[in-house]
Design a protein around this motif. Structure first.
Motif, PDB file in Angstrom:
ATOM      1  N   LEU A 141      35.126  12.402  39.598  1.00  0.00           N
ATOM      2  CA  LEU A 141      34.648  13.769  39.657  1.00  0.00           C
ATOM      3  C   LEU A 141      35.699  14.540  40.432  1.00  0.00           C
ATOM      4  CD1 LEU A 141      30.884  13.269  40.423  1.00  0.00           C
ATOM      5  CD2 LEU A 141      32.017  13.666  38.261  1.00  0.00           C
ATOM      6  N   LEU A 142      36.618  15.116  39.699  1.00  0.00           N
ATOM      7  CA  LEU A 142      37.901  15.503  40.277  1.00  0.00           C
ATOM      8  C   LEU A 142      37.829  16.844  40.984  1.00  0.00           C
ATOM      9  CD1 LEU A 142      40.021  14.359  37.275  1.00  0.00           C
ATOM     10  CD2 LEU A 142      39.717  13.210  39.452  1.00  0.00           C
ATOM     11  N   GLU A 177      23.595  19.790  39.570  1.00  0.00           N
ATOM     12  CA  GLU A 177      22.321  19.109  39.801  1.00  0.00           C
ATOM     13  C   GLU A 177      22.404  17.608  39.541  1.00  0.00           C
ATOM     14  OE1 GLU A 177      22.143  20.912  35.597  1.00  0.00           O
ATOM     15  OE2 GLU A 177      22.933  21.429  37.583  1.00  0.00           O
ATOM     16  N   LYS A 178      23.484  17.130  38.889  1.00  0.00           N
ATOM     17  CA  LYS A 178      23.627  15.709  38.591  1.00  0.00           C
ATOM     18  C   LYS A 178      24.687  15.025  39.462  1.00  0.00           C
ATOM     19  CE  LYS A 178      22.192  16.077  33.755  1.00  0.00           C
ATOM     20  NZ  LYS A 178      22.541  15.767  32.348  1.00  0.00           N
ATOM     21  N   ARG A 179      25.620  15.791  40.015  1.00  0.00           N
ATOM     22  CA  ARG A 179      26.732  15.180  40.743  1.00  0.00           C
ATOM     23  C   ARG A 179      26.292  14.451  42.006  1.00  0.00           C
ATOM     24  NH1 ARG A 179      30.559  17.994  43.020  1.00  0.00           N
ATOM     25  NH2 ARG A 179      29.399  19.951  43.058  1.00  0.00           N
ATOM     26  N   SER A 180      25.222  14.930  42.652  1.00  0.00           N
ATOM     27  CA  SER A 180      24.808  14.323  43.914  1.00  0.00           C
ATOM     28  C   SER A 180      24.390  12.863  43.745  1.00  0.00           C
ATOM     29  CB  SER A 180      23.656  15.123  44.529  1.00  0.00           C
ATOM     30  OG  SER A 180      22.532  15.133  43.659  1.00  0.00           O
ATOM     31  N   THR A 231      38.802  20.122  52.994  1.00  0.00           N
ATOM     32  CA  THR A 231      38.989  18.840  52.329  1.00  0.00           C
ATOM     33  C   THR A 231      37.688  18.390  51.671  1.00  0.00           C
ATOM     34  OG1 THR A 231      40.532  18.280  54.077  1.00  0.00           O
ATOM     35  CG2 THR A 231      39.858  16.498  52.616  1.00  0.00           C
ATOM     36  N   PRO A 232      37.385  18.817  50.448  1.00  0.00           N
ATOM     37  CA  PRO A 232      36.149  18.395  49.808  1.00  0.00           C
ATOM     38  C   PRO A 232      36.204  16.937  49.373  1.00  0.00           C
ATOM     39  CG  PRO A 232      37.450  19.684  48.298  1.00  0.00           C
ATOM     40  CD  PRO A 232      38.140  19.742  49.626  1.00  0.00           C
ATOM     41  N   VAL A 233      35.044  16.333  49.265  1.00  0.00           N
ATOM     42  CA  VAL A 233      34.963  14.923  48.875  1.00  0.00           C
ATOM     43  C   VAL A 233      35.206  14.765  47.384  1.00  0.00           C
ATOM     44  CG1 VAL A 233      32.493  14.946  48.374  1.00  0.00           C
ATOM     45  CG2 VAL A 233      33.586  12.846  49.096  1.00  0.00           C
ATOM     46  N   VAL A 234      35.720  13.619  47.019  1.00  0.00           N
ATOM     47  CA  VAL A 234      35.853  13.252  45.619  1.00  0.00           C
ATOM     48  C   VAL A 234      34.904  12.105  45.343  1.00  0.00           C
ATOM     49  CG1 VAL A 234      37.372  12.241  43.897  1.00  0.00           C
ATOM     50  CG2 VAL A 234      38.226  13.999  45.417  1.00  0.00           C
ATOM     51  N   GLY A 235      34.134  12.197  44.292  1.00  0.00           N
ATOM     52  CA  GLY A 235      33.240  11.116  43.920  1.00  0.00           C
ATOM     53  C   GLY A 235      33.767  10.387  42.707  1.00  0.00           C
TER      54      GLY A 235
END
Length: 257
Positions: A12-13, A115-118, A241-245
């Motif tokens: 999830l870039l 709504e689905k990424r979490s 610095t956002p997180v990457v999943g």
């Protein structure tokens, strides 16, 4: 008719931004602290908005069938993480392009919805983490953490992640799906890498190897290039610095011989 099921990890870039360089000595931290920093920076990015654009080159190869497929794709990601893909060109094994690579794009676009990424992000609600130590990756110190999924889910993985000790950005991730996608799949292993260019962190490559009971080994490689932040995000949040999943695409994709 022959069928191949491909499961490839797609990151999830989110765009990752650098923070000022810190001292060489890295204080002792707990694994949850490292992940908390990733999550906090991700939340900050989403509040500020922005996003990025870039290109990907997908390559799929199966040696047993002597087949290969390639696809060039443009990607645009909004500040909320929602992605949109457009196929620029494709060549080679037509069935694999249609039934595997296109399905991968459709699935990633769907799972990138806020709504689905979490449910698939690298965060404490989805994983337990253990700090294994530190390593130098491309000359930069990184925390190495073991990631153990809290549930058997095809969009989660079991493996390790490397987090930059100065920027708290994802440097590398590797592992296998938390849930085997089907009886026909013996094993899956992936490696995802990121690199810092200027003030920004971008995805570099994703390599996935799937061992199937009937069709043997299938390799899927994704190369990322031409990534750049949206102007408004660059101006407002250069130090965030956002997180990457990481998420898995397990949609029962098939390629016909």
């Amino acid at each position: 008719m022959m069928r191949i099921q491909i499961v490839a990890p797609i990151c999830l870039l989110s765009l990752i931004f650098a923070v000022p360089a810190r001292a060489q000595e890295t204080p002792a931290v707990h694994a949850d602290e490292v992940i908390a920093r990733l999550v906090a920076h991700d939340a900050t990015r989403e509040k500020l908005g922005g996003g990025y654009t870039g290109y990907r080159r997908y390559t799929l190869e199966n040696q047993r069938l002597n087949k290969k497929a390639e696809m060039l794709v443009s990607v645009s990601c909004g500040g909320n993480g929602r992605k949109h893909f457009e196929v620029v060109s494709e060549q080679g094994w037509k069935s694999a392009n249609s039934h595997v690579l296109h399905k991968m794009l459709e699935s990633e676009e769907d799972t990138s919805q806020p709504e689905k990424r979490s449910a698939s992000r690298v965060a404490l609600e989805n994983y337990d983490f253990e700090l294994l130590g530190t390593e130098l990756v491309n000359g930069r110190l990184a925390y190495v953490l073991r990631a153990l999924p809290k549930r058997q889910d095809k969009y989660l993985f079991e493996g390790r992640i490397w987090v930059d000790a100065a920027d708290f950005a994802m440097v590398q991730a590797e592992g296998k799906p938390a849930k085997t996608p089907s009886f026909w799949t013996r094993s899956i292993h992936f490696v995802a890498r990121y690199q810092k260019t200027g003030d920004f962190w971008f995805p570099l490559s994703t390599e996935s190897v799937t061992e199937a009971r009937v069709f043997g080994k299938t390799d899927v490689t994704i190369s990322y290039f031409g990534y750049s932040p949206h102007t408004e995000l660059s101006e407002h949040s250069a130090a965030q610095t956002p997180v990457v999943g990481l998420t898995y695409l397990s949609e029962g994709n098939h390629a016909e011989h």
